[in-house]
Design a protein around this motif. Structure first.
Motif, PDB file in Angstrom:
ATOM      1  N   PRO A   1      -2.217   1.672   1.561  1.00  0.00           N
ATOM      2  CA  PRO A   1      -1.542   2.948   1.271  1.00  0.00           C
ATOM      3  C   PRO A   1      -0.022   2.868   1.386  1.00  0.00           C
ATOM      4  N   ASP A   2       0.479   2.056   2.310  1.00  0.00           N
ATOM      5  CA  ASP A   2       1.946   1.979   2.463  1.00  0.00           C
ATOM      6  C   ASP A   2       2.600   1.377   1.230  1.00  0.00           C
ATOM      7  N   LEU A   3       1.952   0.332   0.688  1.00  0.00           N
ATOM      8  CA  LEU A   3       2.483  -0.283  -0.544  1.00  0.00           C
ATOM      9  C   LEU A   3       2.475   0.723  -1.688  1.00  0.00           C
ATOM     10  N   ILE A   4       1.397   1.505  -1.774  1.00  0.00           N
ATOM     11  CA  ILE A   4       1.291   2.498  -2.855  1.00  0.00           C
ATOM     12  C   ILE A   4       2.404   3.538  -2.727  1.00  0.00           C
ATOM     13  N   LEU A   5       2.603   4.044  -1.507  1.00  0.00           N
ATOM     14  CA  LEU A   5       3.634   5.078  -1.322  1.00  0.00           C
ATOM     15  C   LEU A   5       5.010   4.528  -1.688  1.00  0.00           C
TER      16      LEU A   5
END
Ligand SMILES: C[S@@+](CC[C@H](N)C(=O)[O-])C[C@H]1O[C@@H](n2cnc3c(N)ncnc32)[C@H](O)[C@@H]1O
Length: 268
Positions: A137-141
């Motif tokens: 999720p951090d990469l996506i954000l």
């Protein structure tokens, strides 16, 4: 993680794929014999799956219509996009507000090869496609921030993807991390398969799926789906079987329930 311009990922036509089988049930054209075989085996055990897939796409469109219209949202992060279909998120959102900005995310290489069809943005708005995994999720954000302004409200859409994260703790942690990255006034839309209407048949069909596919799926109860909205204000009518979520007016009364529940919640 790559952008839409990444050339030619290898498409495995020997193993069934979630996005392609979903496309088959929706009546699309982007599937191979191996997908049709598993799709047919599944539907023989749980014939409702065709109605589930179609009602689910209709929920997708009605929820975006609500979000872009009544809720005034102009930014969308649609994770687990699937293959292009009728009424893709950007088409519905930009019909309401041409300046809407959309980031699509999926990790299936075939979806990546079809991404161009998802990138037909209006001039006033924007569309981006990320080849990325929900489990990061951090990469996506971070990557979505190239297109979306996270200081302004965003609608996060997780439709028929959370079942692909069978571990409850991991699924709730991912949703919570993504929602943490959104500002107040943002929204979460979720819908997914349940085991409460014709649960026995659906669970049996899911076993066929899990034996054939490298991406397992897990049905959840209504309460388990509702937990994804913890800390959010549920928009009326709450978490319901998707044909009953703000249905269009029709002369035949309340639509029948299907094993696909979902809702929309607002971050206070
Ligand atoms: C059943 S389709 C749903 C498509 C669309 N959201 C809908 O509701 O009609 C599930 C999609 O999630 C994608 N997917 C599954 N696991 C994923 C993951 N860990 N990260 C990103 N995408 C994933 C699949 O490739 C597929 O396109």
């Amino acid at each position: 993680m790559t952008g839409s311009s990444t050339p030619g990922p290898k498409i495995d036509t020997t193993a069934p794929h979630s996005a392609r089988i979903w496309n088959y049930w929706l009546g699309g054209k982007d599937h191979y014999p191996v997908d049709r075989e598993v799709g047919d085996q599944f539907a023989a055990i749980f014939p409702d799956i065709i109605a589930v897939a179609r009602a689910s796409r209709a929920f997708n469109a009605r929820s975006v219509w609500y979000l872009a219209g009544e809720a005034g949202i102009r930014q969308f992060l649609d994770i687990g996009t699937g293959l292009p279909s009728a009424n893709n998120t950007h088409e519905v959102a930009q019909r309401v507000a041409p300046e809407s900005r959309i980031v699509y995310v999926d990790n299936d290489p075939l979806v990546l090869t079809h991404a161009e069809a998802l990138l037909t943005s209006t001039r006033e708005g924007a569309c981006q496609y990320l080849d990325a995994d929900l489990r990061e999720p951090d990469l996506i954000l971070k990557a979505a921030a190239q297109t979306l302004d996270f200081s302004q409200p965003v609608a996060l859409m997780l439709n028929n993807i959370l079942g692909h994260i069978p571990d409850d703790a991991m699924a709730y942690a991912i949703v919570s991390r993504l929602v943490d990255g959104l500002c107040s006034g943002s929204y979460l839309a979720v819908n997914d398969g349940t085991n409460v209407i014709r649960g026995k048949e659906f669970e049996k069909a899911i076993q066929v799926w899990n034996q054939a596919s490298s991406v397992p799926y897990r049905l959840r109860s209504i309460e388990q789906i509702a937990r994804f909205f913890d800390g959010l204000e549920l928009v009326e009518p709450g978490v319901v079987s998707v044909p009953r979520w703000r249905p269009e007016a029709n002369p035949f009364g309340v639509p029948a329930e299907l094993d696909e529940f979902g809702g929309v919640g607002r971050k206070p």
